[in-house]
Every structure is written in C-alpha cells, then in structure tokens.
Design an enzyme around this catalytic site. Structure first.
Site, PDB file in Angstrom:
ATOM      1  N   LEU A  52       0.882  -1.125  -0.229  1.00  0.00           N
ATOM      2  CA  LEU A  52      -0.288  -0.187  -0.400  1.00  0.00           C
ATOM      3  C   LEU A  52       1.141   1.140  -0.385  1.00  0.00           C
ATOM      4  O   LEU A  52       0.314   2.741   0.126  1.00  0.00           O
ATOM      5  CB  LEU A  52      -1.090  -0.337   1.757  1.00  0.00           C
ATOM      6  CG  LEU A  52      -1.927  -1.030   1.210  1.00  0.00           C
ATOM      7  CD1 LEU A  52      -2.725  -0.769   3.060  1.00  0.00           C
ATOM      8  CD2 LEU A  52      -2.588  -1.647  -0.157  1.00  0.00           C
ATOM      9  N   ASP A 104      25.027  -7.957   7.630  1.00  0.00           N
ATOM     10  CA  ASP A 104      24.949  -8.815   6.887  1.00  0.00           C
ATOM     11  C   ASP A 104      27.014  -8.577   6.123  1.00  0.00           C
ATOM     12  O   ASP A 104      27.407  -9.785   6.259  1.00  0.00           O
ATOM     13  CB  ASP A 104      24.495  -8.805   4.765  1.00  0.00           C
ATOM     14  CG  ASP A 104      24.944 -10.011   4.250  1.00  0.00           C
ATOM     15  OD1 ASP A 104      24.881 -10.818   4.319  1.00  0.00           O
ATOM     16  OD2 ASP A 104      25.706  -9.359   2.679  1.00  0.00           O
TER      17      ASP A 104
END
Length: 134
Positions: A52, A104
C-alpha cells in the site's frame, strides 16, 4: 512543493568490528560504500517492499554514516521528492537496509551486532505536514 524526510538508526557492534569496518578490513569489501548503495536502491523499491505504499518520484536520497562512536555505526538517511506525498517510508527503508547491509557484510566477524533505534527524525510536506522528533 518539496517533501523531505530524515530517518536514523544505529548498528551496535564490538569495537574490533568497527575498527575492521573503518580500516576496510572486512572480507566482503567496503562496508560503508556498499551499505550506502544498498540503502539508496532499497528506498527506490519501497512500494515493492511495503504493501500500500505509493510509487513516488524520488528526487534525492542521501545516506550518511557516523563512525565516531567506539562501538556503533550511526546511519542517517534523507529522502527528497517534489511529489504530493511524504517520503518517510523511503527514508526509513534506506536506513533499515543500510543497517542490514552492514550486518550482512560484517556478520562473519560479529554475529552479535544489534540494529537499533530506527526512527523518523523529521519530515516536511505530505498530507500530515511537518514533524520533528523532540
């Protein structure tokens, strides 16, 4: 009419991990440069990540990193648009993905890193007007 949003966050880590990031001693490469690119790319993909969210034209995204702490990297993302809607989600996504990229890239040396304090600092424009964190 310009809309601008600023979001921030932190990645907490061991001081040795921060030293490795600062000295470009992480095997995967330049952590800060990669995190900056990842955050910018992610902001452009916000409608694909958050249901949305409107697709909007983003004029500029900048991401700054604060490496002055002894055990954290601070992240500040600024998103700008000339659209009618606010760009706070783009700034928050940029901050979050930059933080995740730092995690990461450095997780091989520090799996205990913590991403924290991701939040909207300020916004102007859009339907809800101006907001500034106190």
């Amino acid at each position: 009419k310009n809309t601008i949003a600023v979001a921030s966050g932190k990645v907490l880590m061991k001081s040795d991990t921060l030293d490795a990031i600062k000295s470009a001693n992480i095997k995967k490469g330049d952590v800060i440069a990669t995190a900056r690119i990842a955050g910018i790319m992610a902001a452009k993909k916000t409608p694909d990540l958050i249901p949305l969210c409107h697709t909007i034209l983003i004029d500029e995204i900048s991401i700054d990193f604060d490496l002055s702490g002894s055990e954290s990297v601070g992240i500040t993302a600024t998103a700008k648009s000339t659209g009618r809607t606010g760009v706070e989600m783009e700034a928050l996504i940029a901050t979050s993905v930059a933080a995740l990229t730092i995690y990461d890239m450095a997780k091989a040396v520090d799996k205990g890193m913590t991403i924290t304090d991701v939040r909207l600092e300020s916004k102007t424009g859009g339907k809800s007007g101006t907001y500034r964190r106190k």
